[in-house]
Scaffold this motif. Structure first.
Motif, mmCIF file in Angstrom:
data_model
loop_
_atom_site.group_PDB
_atom_site.id
_atom_site.type_symbol
_atom_site.label_atom_id
_atom_site.label_comp_id
_atom_site.label_asym_id
_atom_site.label_seq_id
_atom_site.Cartn_x
_atom_site.Cartn_y
_atom_site.Cartn_z
ATOM 1 N N PRO A 243 0.824 -1.214 0.000
ATOM 2 C CA PRO A 243 0.000 0.000 0.000
ATOM 3 C C PRO A 243 0.855 1.260 0.000
ATOM 4 N N ASP A 244 1.962 1.251 0.750
ATOM 5 C CA ASP A 244 2.831 2.424 0.760
ATOM 6 C C ASP A 244 3.482 2.636 -0.587
ATOM 7 N N ALA A 245 3.638 1.562 -1.335
ATOM 8 C CA ALA A 245 4.328 1.679 -2.614
ATOM 9 C C ALA A 245 3.556 2.494 -3.621
ATOM 10 N N MET A 246 2.335 2.848 -3.280
ATOM 11 C CA MET A 246 1.542 3.654 -4.195
ATOM 12 C C MET A 246 2.075 5.073 -4.309
ATOM 13 N N GLU A 247 3.105 5.397 -3.510
ATOM 14 C CA GLU A 247 3.743 6.713 -3.633
ATOM 15 C C GLU A 247 4.441 6.875 -4.968
ATOM 16 N N GLY A 248 4.750 5.751 -5.603
ATOM 17 C CA GLY A 248 5.447 5.835 -6.875
ATOM 18 C C GLY A 248 4.502 6.255 -7.997
ATOM 19 N N PRO A 249 5.067 6.529 -9.175
ATOM 20 C CA PRO A 249 4.213 6.891 -10.302
ATOM 21 C C PRO A 249 3.241 5.769 -10.624
ATOM 22 N N THR A 250 2.058 6.115 -11.088
ATOM 23 C CA THR A 250 1.024 5.113 -11.306
ATOM 24 C C THR A 250 1.413 4.024 -12.303
ATOM 25 N N PRO A 251 2.084 4.324 -13.403
ATOM 26 C CA PRO A 251 2.469 3.226 -14.284
ATOM 27 C C PRO A 251 3.365 2.210 -13.569
ATOM 28 N N HIS A 257 3.603 -3.490 -9.313
ATOM 29 C CA HIS A 257 2.846 -3.923 -8.163
ATOM 30 C C HIS A 257 1.483 -4.447 -8.534
ATOM 31 N N ALA A 258 1.318 -4.820 -9.769
ATOM 32 C CA ALA A 258 0.073 -5.446 -10.157
ATOM 33 C C ALA A 258 0.329 -6.606 -11.097
ATOM 34 N N ALA A 259 1.119 -6.328 -12.109
ATOM 35 C CA ALA A 259 1.213 -7.319 -13.164
ATOM 36 C C ALA A 259 2.426 -8.223 -13.043
ATOM 37 N N THR A 260 3.562 -7.691 -12.651
ATOM 38 C CA THR A 260 4.738 -8.516 -12.764
ATOM 39 C C THR A 260 5.477 -8.811 -11.467
ATOM 40 N N MET A 261 6.069 -7.824 -10.830
ATOM 41 C CA MET A 261 6.939 -8.199 -9.702
ATOM 42 C C MET A 261 6.194 -9.001 -8.653
ATOM 43 N N VAL A 262 5.007 -8.558 -8.310
ATOM 44 C CA VAL A 262 4.308 -9.241 -7.234
ATOM 45 C C VAL A 262 3.893 -10.640 -7.651
ATOM 46 N N THR A 263 3.909 -10.910 -8.930
ATOM 47 C CA THR A 263 3.564 -12.258 -9.352
ATOM 48 C C THR A 263 4.773 -13.180 -9.314
ATOM 49 N N ALA A 264 5.936 -12.625 -9.024
ATOM 50 C CA ALA A 264 7.140 -13.455 -8.976
ATOM 51 C C ALA A 264 7.002 -14.564 -7.947
ATOM 52 N N GLY A 265 6.363 -14.248 -6.823
ATOM 53 C CA GLY A 265 6.190 -15.272 -5.797
ATOM 54 C C GLY A 265 5.350 -16.425 -6.303
ATOM 55 N N VAL A 266 4.275 -16.081 -6.976
ATOM 56 C CA VAL A 266 3.386 -17.126 -7.503
ATOM 57 C C VAL A 266 4.144 -17.954 -8.540
ATOM 58 N N TYR A 267 4.892 -17.254 -9.400
ATOM 59 C CA TYR A 267 5.678 -17.974 -10.409
ATOM 60 C C TYR A 267 6.653 -18.931 -9.746
ATOM 61 N N ALA A 346 -3.544 -4.174 -14.377
ATOM 62 C CA ALA A 346 -2.791 -3.118 -15.039
ATOM 63 C C ALA A 346 -3.742 -2.111 -15.640
ATOM 64 N N LEU A 347 -4.788 -2.624 -16.251
ATOM 65 C CA LEU A 347 -5.796 -1.747 -16.840
ATOM 66 C C LEU A 347 -6.376 -0.815 -15.786
ATOM 67 N N LEU A 383 -14.449 0.433 -16.470
ATOM 68 C CA LEU A 383 -15.602 -0.426 -16.234
ATOM 69 C C LEU A 383 -15.308 -1.856 -16.664
ATOM 70 N N VAL A 384 -14.674 -1.992 -17.827
ATOM 71 C CA VAL A 384 -14.299 -3.333 -18.314
ATOM 72 C C VAL A 384 -13.415 -4.017 -17.284
ATOM 73 N N GLY A 385 -12.404 -3.273 -16.785
ATOM 74 C CA GLY A 385 -11.512 -3.854 -15.791
ATOM 75 C C GLY A 385 -12.262 -4.271 -14.543
ATOM 76 N N SER A 386 -13.175 -3.431 -14.096
ATOM 77 C CA SER A 386 -13.915 -3.745 -12.879
ATOM 78 C C SER A 386 -14.782 -4.971 -13.063
ATOM 79 N N LEU A 387 -15.422 -5.068 -14.229
ATOM 80 C CA LEU A 387 -16.227 -6.253 -14.494
ATOM 81 C C LEU A 387 -15.352 -7.494 -14.513
ATOM 82 N N ALA A 388 -14.165 -7.322 -15.066
ATOM 83 C CA ALA A 388 -13.254 -8.461 -15.135
ATOM 84 C C ALA A 388 -12.859 -8.913 -13.741
ATOM 85 N N ILE A 389 -12.498 -7.955 -12.892
ATOM 86 C CA ILE A 389 -12.028 -8.383 -11.571
ATOM 87 C C ILE A 389 -13.175 -8.916 -10.733
ATOM 88 N N ALA A 390 -14.357 -8.392 -10.960
ATOM 89 C CA ALA A 390 -15.486 -8.885 -10.176
ATOM 90 C C ALA A 390 -15.852 -10.299 -10.579
#
Lengths: 640, 169, 100
Positions: A243-251, A257-267, A346-347, A383-390
């Motif tokens: 949550p604190d990492a949101m201080e960085g730029p949004t991209p 913190h959404a698509a890649t690094m945090v998925t390293a653990g799962v990988y 990411a979307l 909206l598309v993203g929200s529908l997807a995550i829901a």
């Protein structure tokens, strides 16, 4: 391409070096182009590699390319080698594809920033590290990439380092990750002790012989690696940095913190599926951690008011789902959710970035509203993203989340499914809370933004649209129930069944189509229920949220305070360490080290004062000393 | 006979030396030093260093000490050292070292190697020993180089003395 | 016959007296005279040894010592004169600018 796999990671490295070294000489256009070209070519390479791999027959889809021997020290060998199999190919596509889109988006988002070139240097470096992590054929290389992404995370979170909050967040991320990495490296040590090698081929190939199923060594290794994964993938207990990492730029938030690094653990857990299947206790731990995290993070997201924080907790929650999937043995399902999550999260982040960009930096959702008409494309994609995550049919999240829920039910336990389902309801609730508050409701009087918000520039819109498209279609690689329609599972299966395992360790996928359809419909209903609840609370009966928060004030405050975990860690760990450090500084550094040096100086000073009295200036004294010398020498000669 | 002469001259030399260093008046000191030099000349004679004895009297006592007396009279130095000494530790350490030195001398002369050496001299010297002829022969053959250097040294001293004692301006 | 040891002891004692003069007297001239005394004591030693070993070289060395003593006396007295002109005193304790 398969023989030149090394190009895929090295191109972003090259881009990073160019942007890093010639920062001041490159214009924004040049820097951005170089960075995007690097990742773009990597993406192209990834696609080519994927196709070439696909052209091989399933049992042969495992290509190992060793570039050179990195370490040769006695019995210990580690190569700089890359391993392409279905799992790493999928990760490759995700990292380079989403990475490319985010690079393009960043050109628009970071326009005008003083550190533009530095940003792209870091971003490329990150892609390089992530690719190293994903493609490495041994634990050492994976660890190198693991640390590299941690470093880039630090650099990018604290990108605007002149802000105290950003600098602190970067430090927090790095240090918390370090704790996890400590566990990871201990696990790697144990692996080396057990197997004598760090190559995946050697370790996974002989795992069944070397490790006792359910034994202490296997469990220890799996748990230690899990500690590393909780750090990198922001699970309990090491999630506090995200949550604190949101201080960085949004991209950055979108990519790392959404698509890649945090998925390293799962990988990593999926890659080491063999090891985990040999340690059921560790698998249970994975499941438990994932479940608790999913629930806890979702509950916190219900009341957060910063748009990026909501998404951050949402990410933590969704990663929990992936952990649950891996924990019950459905590694393929975990990866599937990883892929879909990468697209829609990411979307969502990029969309949030567009909103923030449009409102000149406003991030508090209580001060937003009615953006639906002013930012149509952003609204549509969000909206598309929200529908997807829901998890609404036919968007991507529906398929992947459902598969996890099904695995939780059949390969786990009914309770698992129940808790996961509750978290799913919360997910759709808080996502649509976000949608309704930001886009739909009319802003209250006096809360309108300063000047009319403008839609994002083209460079930012394009990735949004592409990701939205992906969020719609990517789910269809994993169609359930119908035999043979689950393309991803078929594609990934050889990876998880490659190495021999004792029979009891294997997980069984049951096939009960009737029940599955029923569960599907229940999930859909739950998701829709969440949406309607949100609609009721935020659009229809708008005073209800306030009344509820006053009524259940205690619960509300706990959720808003994020269960006070940060405060707890501060009390338990950070404050004592700070006290010890302060003590060490005062006693050891100032007292002993400085003291010694100062004493040496004082020593010379004091002694030179009385020693200089020998030079009295009187000639007779000097004559005396000459005579003294003569007497001493004669005396010495006599004695000899 | 020789023993008597030796003791006489020795006592005279010592007494004169001690008197020299304790006199307040520099002229008196110089005169006592001349007495010491003359005693030493006598001792040289006892040791068959005829030439040196004569040279001692002519050069040392006759020229150098006269030079000293000239300087004393030129500078008109009267009684000196009225004020007490400002130098610390000089006296005590000096006496201590002096005693130590004396002890060392005794030790050396008493030691194994030297003891038999210092027994009475038995052999008579050559007829040329100690004469101008004998010394001259060695000086101008084996030691001609040091001779030249000594000449240069005297020359340098001459120049140095002139330069140092010139008045400024 | 007098043993050489006597001469050597006498030489040492004269030398010691000369050293005491150098250390304890403050007048530059007395100090110079004491130095001359020391040199003479050494001369005595050399001559004694020359006689002991029947070598004329000892006496030759004494000649050189004479020379050096003469040169040194000349230069030294010139210095004393120069010093006296500066400070109007020949007290060596006044020459202490090299202190420290």
């Amino acid at each position: 391409m398969l023989h030149n796999l090394w190009l895929i990671p090295c191109l972003p490295l090259l881009g990073s070096l160019i942007n890093g070294l010639w920062r001041r000489n490159l214009s924004e256009t040049s820097a951005g182009s170089i960075a995007c070209a690097a990742v773009g070519l990597s993406c192209l390479g990834a696609i080519m590699a994927f196709c070439e791999l696909f052209s091989l027959s399933p049992p042969e889809r495992s290509v190992e390319v060793v570039v050179y021997q990195w370490v040769t020290s006695g019995d210990f060998q580690a190569a700089m080698g890359f391993w392409l199999d279905p799992l790493s190919a999928v990760m490759l596509l995700v990292v380079t594809g989403v990475g490319l889109l985010i690079h393009i988006y960043s050109i628009g988002y970071m326009h005008g920033d003083a550190g533009f070139q530095r940003y792209f240097a870091y971003l490329n470096l990150f892609v390089f590290s992530m690719l190293l992590l994903v493609l490495g054929n041994n634990f050492l290389l994976m660890f190198l990439g693991w640390e590299g992404v941690g470093l880039c995370s630090y650099l990018l979170i604290g990108f605007w380092f002149t802000r105290q909050a950003a600098a602190d967040a970067g430090k927090k991320a790095f240090i918390v990750n370090r704790v996890g990495d400590f566990g990871f490296i201990l696990g790697v040590f144990l692996i080396f002790v057990s197997f004598g090698s760090l190559q995946f081929r050697d370790v996974f190939g002989s795992a069944a012989q070397q490790l006792v199923p359910g034994g202490a060594m296997a469990t220890a290794i799996a748990l230690l690696l899990l500690l590393g994964a909780t750090g990198k993938s922001a699970q309990i207990p090491l999630y506090v940095w995200l949550p604190d990492a949101m201080e960085g730029p949004t991209p950055v938030s979108a990519l790392i913190h959404a698509a890649t690094m945090v998925t390293a653990g799962v990988y990593m857990i999926s890659r080491c599926s063999v090891l985990y299947l040999l340690a059921p206790a560790a698998m249970a731990a994975v499941t438990l951690i994932g479940l608790l995290t999913a629930l806890m993070a979702a509950s916190i997201a219900l009341v957060q008011t910063d748009i990026k924080r909501v998404l951050a907790y949402s990410t933590i929650s969704q990663l929990g789902y992936m952990f649950v999937a891996c924990g019950v043995g459905a590694f393929g399902a975990g990866i599937f959710h990883l892929v879909t999550h990468a697209c829609f999260k990411a979307l969502l982040f990029l969309g949030a970035g567009a909103v923030i960009h449009a409102l000149d930096g406003e991030q508090d959702i209580r001060r937003m509203g009615g953006l639906k008409d002013q930012l149509p494309i952003t609204y549509a994609t969000f909206l598309v993203g929200s529908l997807a995550i829901a998890g609404i049919f036919p968007f991507a999240g529906f398929f992947s989340k459902d598969e996890i829920l099904w695995a939780a039910l059949t390969e786990g336990h009914f309770l698992l499914w129940l808790v996961a389902a509750i978290a799913a309801v919360m997910t759709s609730f808080y996502m649509f809370r976000l949608v309704f508050l930001v886009f739909h409701r009319q802003p209250r009087a006096g809360e309108a933004p300063l000047h009319p918000p403008h839609e994002a520039p083209a460079l930012m819109r394009l990735p949004l649209l592409m990701l939205a498209g992906l969020s719609v279609v990517v789910g269809f690689i994993g169609i359930p129930i119908i035999e043979g329609a689950h393309l991803l599972r078929a594609y990934l299966e050889p990876v998880f069944t490659r190495y021999p395992l004792p029979l009891e360790a294997l997980s069984q996928t049951s096939h009960r189509p009737g029940l599955e359809v029923v569960m599907l419909l229940i999930s859909l209903a739950l998701a829709l229920g969440g949406i309607f609840m949100a609609q009721y609370l935020y659009l229809i009966d708008v005073t209800l949220p306030e009344r509820l928060s006053t009524r259940f004030q205690w619960a509300y405050r706990v959720l808003l305070g994020k269960y006070f975990v940060d405060e707890f860690y501060n009390y338990l760990v950070i404050a004592p360490i700070k006290r010890v450090s302060a003590w060490l500084w005062a006693e050891v550094d100032v007292g002993i080290v400085d003291g010694t040096v100062n004493q040496a100086g004082a020593f010379v000073w004091r002694d030179s004062a009385w020693l200089s009295r020998v030079q009295s200036g009187f000639v007779r004294n000097y004559a005396l000393s000459i005579f003294l010398g003569a007497v001493v020498v004669i005396g010495y000669l006599i004695i000899r | 006979m020789e023993t008597l002469l030796f003791w006489l001259l020795a006592v005279m030399a010592l007494t004169a030396a001690v008197s020299m260093i304790i006199q307040r008046n520099p002229v008196h000191s110089a005169l006592f030093l001349i007495l010491t030099l003359l005693s030493l000349a006598g001792l040289f004679l006892l040791l068959s260093a005829h030439f040196l004895a004569v040279i001692q009297v002519i050069v040392y006592a006759g020229a150098i000490m006269v030079l000293f007396l000239f300087v004393i009279m030129l500078l008109d130095i009267r009684r000196t050292e009225a004020a007490p000494s400002r130098v610390k530790g000089q006296k005590t350490l000096g006496i201590l070292l002096g005693l130590t030195f004396f002890l060392e001398t005794i030790l050396v002369l008493r030691s194994e190697d030297i003891r038999d050496l210092t027994a009475a001299i038995a052999v008579a010297p050559d007829p040329d020993f100690g004469t101008a002829v004998g010394l001259g022969r060695s000086l101008f053959t084996s030691y001609v180089f040091p001779l030249q250097l000594a000449a240069v040294l005297l020359f340098v001293a001459l120049i140095g003395a002139i330069v140092l004692s010139k008045r400024r301006g | 016959m007098v043993p050489i040891a006597n001469y050597l002891v006498l030489s040492a004692m004269l030398f010691l007296i000369g050293v005491m003069g150098v250390l304890f007297r403050r007048s530059a001239l007395i100090i110079f005279m004491s130095i001359e005394l020391m040199l003479n004591a050494v001369n005595l030693s050399f001559v004694a040894f020359a006689r002991l070993w029947n070598e004329a070289d000892g006496q030759l060395f004494v000649m050189f010592i004479f020379t050096v003593a003469a040169a040194e006396a000349a230069v030294g007295l010139a210095i004393v004169i120069a010093l006296f002109r500066q400070r109007d005193s020949v007290d060596v304790d006044d020459v202490n600018l090299m202190k420290g």
